[in-house]
Design an enzyme around this catalytic site. Sequence first.
Site, PDB file in Angstrom:
ATOM      1  N   ASP A 134       0.814  -1.215   0.000  1.00 47.39           N
ATOM      2  CA  ASP A 134       0.000   0.000   0.000  1.00 47.39           C
ATOM      3  C   ASP A 134       0.850   1.268   0.000  1.00 47.39           C
ATOM      4  O   ASP A 134       0.407   2.315   0.462  1.00 47.39           O
ATOM      5  CB  ASP A 134      -0.939  -0.007   1.220  1.00 47.39           C
ATOM      6  CG  ASP A 134      -2.046   1.040   1.095  1.00 47.39           C
ATOM      7  OD1 ASP A 134      -2.448   1.324  -0.029  1.00 47.39           O
ATOM      8  OD2 ASP A 134      -2.480   1.566   2.140  1.00 47.39           O
ATOM      9  N   CYS A 188     -21.409 -11.752  -3.569  1.00 47.56           N
ATOM     10  CA  CYS A 188     -22.242 -10.808  -2.816  1.00 47.56           C
ATOM     11  C   CYS A 188     -23.735 -11.047  -3.042  1.00 47.56           C
ATOM     12  O   CYS A 188     -24.555 -10.748  -2.167  1.00 47.56           O
ATOM     13  CB  CYS A 188     -21.900  -9.371  -3.208  1.00 47.56           C
ATOM     14  SG  CYS A 188     -20.303  -8.805  -2.554  1.00 47.56           S
ATOM     15  N   CYS A 191     -27.249  -9.116  -1.592  1.00 45.80           N
ATOM     16  CA  CYS A 191     -26.986  -8.441  -0.314  1.00 45.80           C
ATOM     17  C   CYS A 191     -26.452  -7.032  -0.557  1.00 45.80           C
ATOM     18  O   CYS A 191     -25.620  -6.808  -1.433  1.00 45.80           O
ATOM     19  CB  CYS A 191     -25.973  -9.243   0.498  1.00 45.80           C
ATOM     20  SG  CYS A 191     -25.525  -8.479   2.079  1.00 45.80           S
ATOM     21  N   CYS A 194     -23.625  -3.692   3.363  1.00 41.25           N
ATOM     22  CA  CYS A 194     -22.484  -2.767   3.457  1.00 41.25           C
ATOM     23  C   CYS A 194     -22.839  -1.403   2.886  1.00 41.25           C
ATOM     24  O   CYS A 194     -22.343  -0.377   3.369  1.00 41.25           O
ATOM     25  CB  CYS A 194     -21.266  -3.348   2.745  1.00 41.25           C
ATOM     26  SG  CYS A 194     -21.510  -3.686   0.987  1.00 41.25           S
ATOM     27  N   CYS A 198     -23.781   2.556   5.607  1.00 39.18           N
ATOM     28  CA  CYS A 198     -22.856   3.690   5.561  1.00 39.18           C
ATOM     29  C   CYS A 198     -23.518   4.965   6.085  1.00 39.18           C
ATOM     30  O   CYS A 198     -24.534   5.415   5.532  1.00 39.18           O
ATOM     31  CB  CYS A 198     -22.359   3.922   4.132  1.00 39.18           C
ATOM     32  SG  CYS A 198     -21.198   5.304   4.003  1.00 39.18           S
ATOM     33  N   CYS A 241     -13.459   3.836   9.943  1.00 40.99           N
ATOM     34  CA  CYS A 241     -14.840   3.382  10.084  1.00 40.99           C
ATOM     35  C   CYS A 241     -14.903   1.919   9.661  1.00 40.99           C
ATOM     36  O   CYS A 241     -14.420   1.552   8.591  1.00 40.99           O
ATOM     37  CB  CYS A 241     -15.764   4.222   9.213  1.00 40.99           C
ATOM     38  SG  CYS A 241     -17.501   3.745   9.252  1.00 40.99           S
ATOM     39  N   CYS A 244     -19.082  -0.809   7.191  1.00 41.94           N
ATOM     40  CA  CYS A 244     -19.372  -1.609   5.996  1.00 41.94           C
ATOM     41  C   CYS A 244     -18.658  -2.955   6.032  1.00 41.94           C
ATOM     42  O   CYS A 244     -19.144  -3.939   5.459  1.00 41.94           O
ATOM     43  CB  CYS A 244     -19.031  -0.838   4.731  1.00 41.94           C
ATOM     44  SG  CYS A 244     -17.294  -0.388   4.535  1.00 41.94           S
ATOM     45  N   CYS A 248     -20.856  -7.317   7.019  1.00 41.88           N
ATOM     46  CA  CYS A 248     -20.842  -8.302   5.931  1.00 41.88           C
ATOM     47  C   CYS A 248     -21.122  -9.709   6.459  1.00 41.88           C
ATOM     48  O   CYS A 248     -20.450 -10.182   7.382  1.00 41.88           O
ATOM     49  CB  CYS A 248     -19.488  -8.272   5.221  1.00 41.88           C
ATOM     50  SG  CYS A 248     -19.336  -9.507   3.904  1.00 41.88           S
TER      51      CYS A 248
END
Length: 383
Positions: A134, A188, A191, A194, A198, A241, A244, A248
């Site tokens: 990263d 996913c 669904c 997430c 928010c 945060c 989200c 899951c």
Amino acid sequence: MTGEGLKRALVERARALGFDTVRVTRPDAMPLAPERLAAWLAQGFQGSMDWMADTADRRADPRILWPQVQSVILLGLNYGPTTDPLAALALKDRASISVYARNRDYHDVIKGKLKEAAGLLAVRGGSDVKVFVDTAPVMEKPLAEASGLGWQGKHTVVVSREFGNWLFLGAIFTTADLPVDEPETDHCGSCRRCLDVCPTNAFPAPYQLDARRCISYLTIEHKGHIAEEFRAPIGNRIFGCDDCLAVCPWNKFAQAGREARLMQREDLAAVPLSELARLDDADFRIRFAGTPIKRAGRDRFLRNVLIAIGNSGDPALAADAVAHLDDSSPLVRAMAVWASARLLTPGEITALRDARQARETDDDVLREWSRISPSHAARESAP
């Protein structure tokens, strides 16, 4: 050593170093990345993260970043929490800090391990290697999907069938020709938990994130004042945060009973806001040494803490906000004004405004003071 044998040795070494999952893909395995990245940037969703646009060509194609790369190895390290990461949101007088930030800085943790794992490729295979965590223009998430490590959920975070949403990712680029793994498919379905959870509506559509509205971006990456429309939704989230990620359903399939390799610091869970508000720069550096929080700096951190204090609804915390009205940083003073107005009576905040507004020199702080009237203060102080 054959490519198959080299891969087996690499996986064995990586697991011994603490990585929970290892997958291999090709550098050309994400052909849609350039188009999708360009569309995302065109909408300005990157906010003030200018480096995203500056490095778009290298980010979208690993071969531009390093033309010699033949294989890309994605490695994941489980950092899953052992308790509900959203429990602190109900404790309004305490701070909610993202799970990832309650560890040692993952850049430091993973980079050393990646270098050790990559060293095996150099020694046994005579291959050139580069490692990334990263800190370079590498699109780890679509590469992770292409390698079969997981898939990008509707919240754009990598989801693993083994570890849910809780994986730190690292990448090794190598000139070695290694056998590749099958890509992962999207699981996913219909669904949208997430997206719906928010607080700031940061997802304009499934699989799209507008960073400018994301609480993680606002409290970590954003260096300036946080727009008023986002302050109340931030609640007591002072650094990142997890909403989200935590909602899951795939998290329940993360290997039952298996503890994360990185355990969260207990002293960073639900810390009293009053305690954090009283940190000076030296105390801040000591308290958060070795964590990602330290990189934000004391002023941005205090900005976030004061927003949380303003959202606490607790008049007992008003003194901590008032104490920062004369802070040396305009970033801190502005949020001290906002927080004070939320907690004090109309008469109290008006008296403070009259005493300080005339000697204030910063335009942004003056703007916060100018918003205050007795009727405004009464409205903002209401539960």
